[in-house]
Design an enzyme around this catalytic site. Structure first.
Site, short mmCIF file in Angstrom:
data_model
loop_
_atom_site.label_atom_id
_atom_site.label_comp_id
_atom_site.label_asym_id
_atom_site.label_seq_id
_atom_site.Cartn_x
_atom_site.Cartn_y
_atom_site.Cartn_z
N GLU A 271 -19.18 -2.99 5.81
CA GLU A 271 -18.05 -3.02 6.74
C GLU A 271 -17.67 -1.60 7.14
O GLU A 271 -17.28 -0.80 6.28
CB GLU A 271 -16.88 -3.71 6.04
N CYS B 273 -10.19 -6.95 8.46
CA CYS B 273 -11.26 -7.58 7.67
C CYS B 273 -12.02 -8.62 8.46
O CYS B 273 -13.10 -9.05 8.04
CB CYS B 273 -10.69 -8.19 6.40
N SER C 256 0.83 -1.20 0.00
CA SER C 256 0.00 0.00 0.00
C SER C 256 0.87 1.26 0.00
O SER C 256 1.94 1.30 0.61
CB SER C 256 -0.91 0.01 1.23
N VAL D 40 -12.10 -4.01 -5.51
CA VAL D 40 -10.83 -4.12 -6.22
C VAL D 40 -10.55 -5.58 -6.56
O VAL D 40 -10.05 -5.90 -7.65
CB VAL D 40 -9.68 -3.52 -5.39
N ARG E 132 -9.54 -4.47 17.75
CA ARG E 132 -8.15 -4.65 17.36
C ARG E 132 -7.85 -3.74 16.16
O ARG E 132 -8.64 -3.64 15.23
CB ARG E 132 -7.88 -6.11 16.99
N GLY F 32 -7.61 -7.17 0.18
CA GLY F 32 -8.15 -5.82 0.13
C GLY F 32 -9.65 -5.84 -0.08
O GLY F 32 -10.33 -6.81 0.27
N SER F 33 -10.16 -4.78 -0.67
CA SER F 33 -11.60 -4.63 -0.81
C SER F 33 -12.17 -5.58 -1.85
O SER F 33 -11.49 -5.98 -2.80
CB SER F 33 -11.94 -3.18 -1.19
N THR F 34 -13.44 -5.91 -1.68
CA THR F 34 -14.12 -6.78 -2.64
C THR F 34 -14.20 -6.12 -4.01
O THR F 34 -14.03 -6.78 -5.04
CB THR F 34 -15.53 -7.11 -2.13
N SER G 224 -6.86 -16.04 14.21
CA SER G 224 -5.89 -16.23 13.13
C SER G 224 -4.60 -16.85 13.65
O SER G 224 -4.09 -16.47 14.70
CB SER G 224 -5.57 -14.89 12.46
#
Length: 527
Positions: A429, A332, A225, A280, A326, A276-278, A489
């Site tokens: 979101e 995400c 990024s 993109v 967090r 990343g974003s849906t 995670s």
């Protein structure tokens, strides 16, 4: 492909509402000076370690943008410019691809043991520089130092895991249909990988992709990024020090649209991996079709957190708090909707609000800070839009609900009640420190509400009932489910979503398959 994300300056927020304007102004000036002093000392420590890189990495060389352009990397807590980094585009990306393609033919011929040793050394170097990497991450991304240190350990764990997994890429022998034949299956590296990573986890999202790619013999071009390139560049520097060959790992940053187009159009790039974003992700998926690239996508989420009336309240509050706040809600897998059964709604809300009130907002370099700033002014405006939409439709702000008195892109940890499914807080979101509380009556209603979305990344359940935990986990349309736990995670488990939250999995033994192709060999005339 509209991928461009232009770096914007962080605008100072309008005057505080809790204290007089003059006092608020004085408070912010003193605070910003203190933050600046801390940041200056941190930058000196990073420079002393030799980890402040501002050029791209192509073929093992640190290079400027060919036209000399740079972009500013700013500290979201203060608005100060940390560094000016090379602003690269299609030409630099094409050279990085060529370098990766050339190096692939040698790196892929390394033995699994040789690749494993190089990755293990990279892991050791990351761990030995974890404080400097965490400082760098806090400065350019804003997350508290405790979280940044946690991310360094988490990110490094993928390198360690895949260093070990490199030696476990097994093929197969199939019983032949004819006696004079032998049927073999090999797993071979896919080739050059284009990895596009986000700003919210500037180290872990790179290592989770680059680790398995290098382990199986692929080479990589990373596009971090524009908001957080410094951590990526520092990690790449350590990879070179570890003995990862020049050209096996390349880093280009700058013009997102040009870099993305170059990766998509190249026939030498055989795989795209993106977090990343849906929106993109869909563009990358469509753009990969022309050259039929292998694609793995980890996209947006709308995570439900379901608290049943038989839950342990303390466990549910602790888990929900961790899942929601967090990185100031900028993950995400953050709990985006907290669904609470009516029997304990009031009790849970009271305990949850009390816990949220204890969160300390401030500069991530301060030890007591648990909530840093949002990444930029646009992120704050998005949160404000969601709050305004909710309150206009009947929701009530139970705590917070406005910019923090620190100014910049700081926002108060917020709890919103009486949220319904026609609000943006339910449908999309928020990616900020806002916790919507939504009551429900029955288990069936909760599952229906949870699944009422096009996304399916993470979900959370809090219950003491083992049958219910199985029943609901299996009914939820999500790739990840946490039961009585808000942080789920780990490098040893597969990470990824269903529906429009993506394709493929990262981490674990399943994650390396995303970078491999199967080859079937039929050997005849062996009788």
């Amino acid at each position: 492909m509209a991928m461009a994300m232009m770096a914007m300056r962080r605008a100072v927020a309008l005057g505080a509402r809790h204290i007089p304007a003059a006092a608020a102004s004085s408070f912010r000036v003193v605070s910003l000076r203190h933050m600046s002093a801390d940041a200056g000392a941190a930058m000196e420590k990073i420079r002393a370690a030799g980890l402040l890189r501002t050029q791209g990495l192509i073929a093992g060389q640190w290079v400027d943008a060919y036209d000399g352009k740079t972009i500013e990397v700013q500290n979201p807590a203060t608005g100060e410019v940390l560094a000016n980094v090379s602003c690269m585009g299609s030409r630099e990306t094409s050279d990085a691809i060529a370098s990766a393609h050339s190096t692939f033919y040698s790196w892929s011929k390394f033995t699994a043991s040789e690749r494993s040793k190089a990755l293990r050394k990279w892991y050791d170097l990351i761990i030995s520089h974890k404080e400097e990497l965490a400082l760098l991450m806090t400065l350019e991304q804003g997350k508290p130092m405790k979280e940044a240190l946690g991310e360094v350990n988490y990110g490094a764990s993928f390198i360690e895991y895949f260093a070990e997994e490199a030696k476990r890429i097994y093929g197969d022998i199939i019983p032949p249909t004819l006696s004079d034949r032998r049927l073999l299956v090999l797993k071979q590296p896919v080739g050059v990988v284009g990895a596009i990573t986000p700003w919210n986890f500037p180290l872990a999202m790179i290592t989770r992709k680059v680790g398995p790619a290098l382990a199986c013999g692929c080479t990589v071009v990373v596009k971090p990024s524009e908001f957080t390139p410094l951590t990526a560049l520092a990690a790449a520097d350590l990879a070179l020090q570890a003995g990862i060959p020049a050209g096996a790992l390349n880093v280009v940053m700058g013009n997102a649209a040009e870099i993305g187009d170059a990766l998509l159009q190249s026939t030498q790039v055989r795989k795209i991996t993106f977090t990343g974003s849906t929106a993109v992700g869909k563009k990358l998926m469509a753009g990969s079709a022309n050259t039929v690239k292998k694609v793995s996508l980890e996209l947006g989420g709308n995570a439900p957190c379901i608290v049943f009336d038989d839950a342990d309240i303390d466990v549910a509050v602790k888990g929900s708090l961790a899942a929601k706040f967090r990185n100031s809600g900028q993950t995400c897998v953050c709990a985006n909707r907290i669904l609470v059964q009516e029997g304990i709604y009031e009790k849970f809300a009271k305990a949850f609000i009390q816990a949220v009130q204890s969160l300390k907002v401030g500069n991530g370099l301060e030890e007591s800070t648990s909530q840093g700033p949002l990444i930029n002014e646009a992120a704050v405006q998005k949160v404000e839009k969601f709050i305004n939409d909710a309150t206009s439709k009947g929701a009530n702000v139970m705590l917070g609900g406005k910019r923090h008195s620190l100014g910049m892109s700081f926002y108060e940890p917020t709890v919103v009640g009486n949220v319904s499914n026609d609000m943006l807080l339910f449908r999309e979101e928020v990616f900020g420190p806002v916790a919507p509380l939504i009551p429900f009556k029955t288990e069936e209603e909760a599952v229906h509400m949870a699944n009422d979305t096009n996304t399916g990344l993470a979900a959370y359940i809090f219950t003491k009932s083992i049958p219910r935990s199985w029943r609901v986990s299996e009914s939820l349309e999500y790739g990840l489910v946490g039961v009585n736990e808000g942080i789920i995670s780990t490098e040893v488990a597969p990470f990824g979503g269903v529906k429009q939250s993506g394709l493929g999995r990262e981490g674990s033994k399943y994650g390396i398959d995303e970078y491999l192709e199967l080859k079937y060999i039929c050997m005849g005339n062996l009788g």
